[in-house]
Design an enzyme around this catalytic site. Structure first.
Site, PDB file in Angstrom:
ATOM      1  N   HIS A 106       0.843  -1.195   0.000  1.00  0.00           N
ATOM      2  CA  HIS A 106       0.000   0.000   0.000  1.00  0.00           C
ATOM      3  C   HIS A 106       0.871   1.234   0.000  1.00  0.00           C
ATOM      4  O   HIS A 106       1.836   1.336   0.764  1.00  0.00           O
ATOM      5  CB  HIS A 106      -0.912   0.048   1.233  1.00  0.00           C
ATOM      6  CG  HIS A 106      -1.697   1.324   1.315  1.00  0.00           C
ATOM      7  ND1 HIS A 106      -2.821   1.542   0.553  1.00  0.00           N
ATOM      8  CD2 HIS A 106      -1.486   2.464   2.018  1.00  0.00           C
ATOM      9  CE1 HIS A 106      -3.288   2.756   0.804  1.00  0.00           C
ATOM     10  NE2 HIS A 106      -2.497   3.339   1.688  1.00  0.00           N
ATOM     11  N   ASP A 112     -15.607   2.431   6.945  1.00  0.00           N
ATOM     12  CA  ASP A 112     -14.569   3.350   6.489  1.00  0.00           C
ATOM     13  C   ASP A 112     -15.097   4.281   5.411  1.00  0.00           C
ATOM     14  O   ASP A 112     -14.778   5.469   5.392  1.00  0.00           O
ATOM     15  CB  ASP A 112     -13.364   2.576   5.950  1.00  0.00           C
ATOM     16  CG  ASP A 112     -12.323   3.508   5.358  1.00  0.00           C
ATOM     17  OD1 ASP A 112     -11.695   4.251   6.131  1.00  0.00           O
ATOM     18  OD2 ASP A 112     -12.161   3.511   4.128  1.00  0.00           O
ATOM     19  N   ARG A 142     -15.122  12.599   7.567  1.00  0.00           N
ATOM     20  CA  ARG A 142     -13.868  13.258   7.919  1.00  0.00           C
ATOM     21  C   ARG A 142     -13.491  14.309   6.887  1.00  0.00           C
ATOM     22  O   ARG A 142     -12.927  15.355   7.211  1.00  0.00           O
ATOM     23  CB  ARG A 142     -12.746  12.225   8.050  1.00  0.00           C
ATOM     24  CG  ARG A 142     -12.856  11.332   9.275  1.00  0.00           C
ATOM     25  CD  ARG A 142     -11.956  10.112   9.164  1.00  0.00           C
ATOM     26  NE  ARG A 142     -10.592  10.496   8.867  1.00  0.00           N
ATOM     27  CZ  ARG A 142      -9.764   9.770   8.108  1.00  0.00           C
ATOM     28  NH1 ARG A 142     -10.169   8.643   7.566  1.00  0.00           N
ATOM     29  NH2 ARG A 142      -8.541  10.175   7.886  1.00  0.00           N
ATOM     30  N   SER A 193      -8.125   3.666   8.780  1.00  0.00           N
ATOM     31  CA  SER A 193      -8.786   3.666   7.479  1.00  0.00           C
ATOM     32  C   SER A 193      -8.017   2.795   6.490  1.00  0.00           C
ATOM     33  O   SER A 193      -8.590   1.927   5.815  1.00  0.00           O
ATOM     34  CB  SER A 193      -8.899   5.096   6.946  1.00  0.00           C
ATOM     35  OG  SER A 193      -9.369   5.127   5.624  1.00  0.00           O
ATOM     36  N   LYS A 219      -9.120  -1.474   5.260  1.00  0.00           N
ATOM     37  CA  LYS A 219      -9.342  -1.881   3.864  1.00  0.00           C
ATOM     38  C   LYS A 219      -8.323  -2.930   3.434  1.00  0.00           C
ATOM     39  O   LYS A 219      -8.668  -3.892   2.751  1.00  0.00           O
ATOM     40  CB  LYS A 219      -9.264  -0.665   2.945  1.00  0.00           C
ATOM     41  CG  LYS A 219     -10.445   0.287   3.085  1.00  0.00           C
ATOM     42  CD  LYS A 219     -10.362   1.455   2.138  1.00  0.00           C
ATOM     43  CE  LYS A 219      -9.214   2.352   2.458  1.00  0.00           C
ATOM     44  NZ  LYS A 219      -9.494   3.767   2.496  1.00  0.00           N
TER      45      LYS A 219
END
Length: 434
Positions: free
Chosen positions: A82, A161, A168, A183, A187
């Site tokens: 990621h 999320d 947010r 968050s 995921k």
């Protein structure tokens, strides 16, 4: 406890019990806790933070708010990567087939562009026919049979999320470190992975502008992974200038394929090799980083990596001929150049400014419903430390509509700084954490 009591407790710096956090997230996902109360809780977390136990409970509740994919029928250690987002960051497009070609199963759920940063989904969808809206049954099959599948987030994955992020975004709480970390991890862990490599970008084109902030985010995500029983390694990588030479979806696909052929810019190649090597070590396919890099370089040299990318593209409905014939990818009708105003060296690039120029050109989204042009973007002809003469092109703009071009060229020239001396080179991999 009632939501009011939880908000008050966190506002006053008290710790929340894991069962109360779970109940709050479940109720918010179900719609029985209203946005205004969850907004207050997010602001309380923004100022008071979450300790490790609270953070783990918050991330787990978000993870378990939806479907958690089961890839147990796929042998081997499933590993993903990621990135926290950057400009010109097409690493996933080359990294996924590289790792899969080395025998690491790669389940990857990717995102669209966010703000000034590009998204892997937008890049891959520039390949004719490529589909990322596959059902989870097909996702599981392709990970098992092809060794890799890249899809976009489904409605069933981490719905808490999705609701919380939208909230947010309009309540000035996006920058909360525990909320960012939970968050991302909710995921990623829903993908069915066993291990994760984090690419935490730091610099002018990243959300984390300082090494200290990037390090704190990486450690927070590693802590969540440990609580969930997942191995997580993080590299802090430089985003003080765009990665590689291209910015824009189809242009970045070409550069990613060139990396698999061993012909990409050195900075992009190095970051991709470093992250893929970490995946091989976590996946048990190499005993050391040195051995892992050698394996990755071998599948580039013998052509296996390109073959694996074609296999992935074909399996997901795309035209594998586009991997060899770039003329099948979206192309613009026109180009124009931004030229240097004086002799010297490129001393700095405002990378966020370049990303925002790409959005203005149509390569990214100004709004959620904006339609992007997959063909448009930039080729960076000069980067930091490179010499330039007055009137020499530094950026080539690829465009279809002439309307935004003058504004885009002004933005790009403002993003470049020139001086009489080249600055000292910065390390591409700033730090490694595990």
């Amino acid at each position: 406890m009632r939501p009011y009591e939880l908000i008050k407790a966190k506002r006053d710096g008290k710790k929340l019990a894991p069962e109360d956090i779970r109940a709050l997230i479940e109720a918010y996902t179900a719609g029985t806790v209203p946005d205004y109360q969850m907004s207050a809780m997010c602001m309380a977390v923004f100022f008071r933070g979450l300790d490790p136990v609270e953070l783990g409970a918050w991330a787990r509740a978000m993870l378990e708010s939806g479907e958690v994919l089961d890839l147990s029928d796929t042998p081997g250690v499933k590993v993903d990567k990621h990135s926290t987002g950057g400009v010109g960051d097409k690493v996933s497009v080359s990294l996924a087939p590289l790792a899969a070609a080395c025998g690491v199963p790669v389940p990857m759920i990717s995102g669209r562009g966010l703000g000034h940063t590009g998204g892997t989904v937008d890049k891959l969808l520039s390949i004719p026919g490529f589909r990322m809206d596959l059902p989870t049954s097909e996702y599981r099959r392709l990970v098992r049979e092809v060794g890799c599948c890249l899809i976009s987030q489904t409605a069933a994955i981490a719905p808490a999320d999705r609701k919380l992020y939208a909230l947010r975004d309009v309540t000035a709480t996006v920058e909360s470190l525990p909320l960012i970390a939970s968050s991302i991890m909710s995921k990623k862990l829903a993908e069915g992975i066993d291990a994760l490599v984090l690419d935490v970008k730091v610099g002018s084109g990243a959300f984390m502008k300082t090494v200290e902030d990037a390090r704190r985010l990486a450690r927070t995500m590693i802590e969540i992974g440990a609580q969930m029983g997942r191995k997580v390694t993080a590299l802090l990588t430089d985003m003080d200038q765009p990665l590689g030479r291209t910015v824009g979806n189809a242009l970045e696909i070409i550069e990613a394929v060139e990396m698999l052929r061993g012909r990409a810019p050195a900075d992009y190649t190095e970051v991709t090799l470093a992250l893929t090597a970490e995946m091989l070590v976590l996946g048990g396919k190499a005993a050391s980083i040195v051995e892992a890099r050698q394996r990755v370089q071998k599948v580039v040299a013998d052509g296996t990596a390109v073959i694996k990318l074609k296999e992935i593209v074909a399996a997901q409905g795309g035209d594998p001929r586009a991997i060899d014939d770039y003329g099948l990818l979206p192309r613009t009708r026109s180009t124009t150049d931004v030229v240097a105003p004086r002799d010297g060296f490129v001393t700095a690039i405002d990378t966020e400014g370049v990303g925002l120029a790409a959005v203005a050109l149509g390569a990214g989204r100004e709004r959620v419903d904006s339609v992007i042009d997959p063909a448009v973007g930039f080729t960076l002809l000069r980067k930091v430390g490179e010499p330039v003469m007055a009137g020499e092109p530094v950026v080539r703009v690829h465009y279809n509509s002439p309307a935004p071009v003058m504004d885009v060229k002004t933005r790009l020239l403002a993003a470049y700084q020139f001086g009489p001396q080249a600055p000292a080179p910065r390390p591409l991999v700033v730090e490694r954490l595990e």
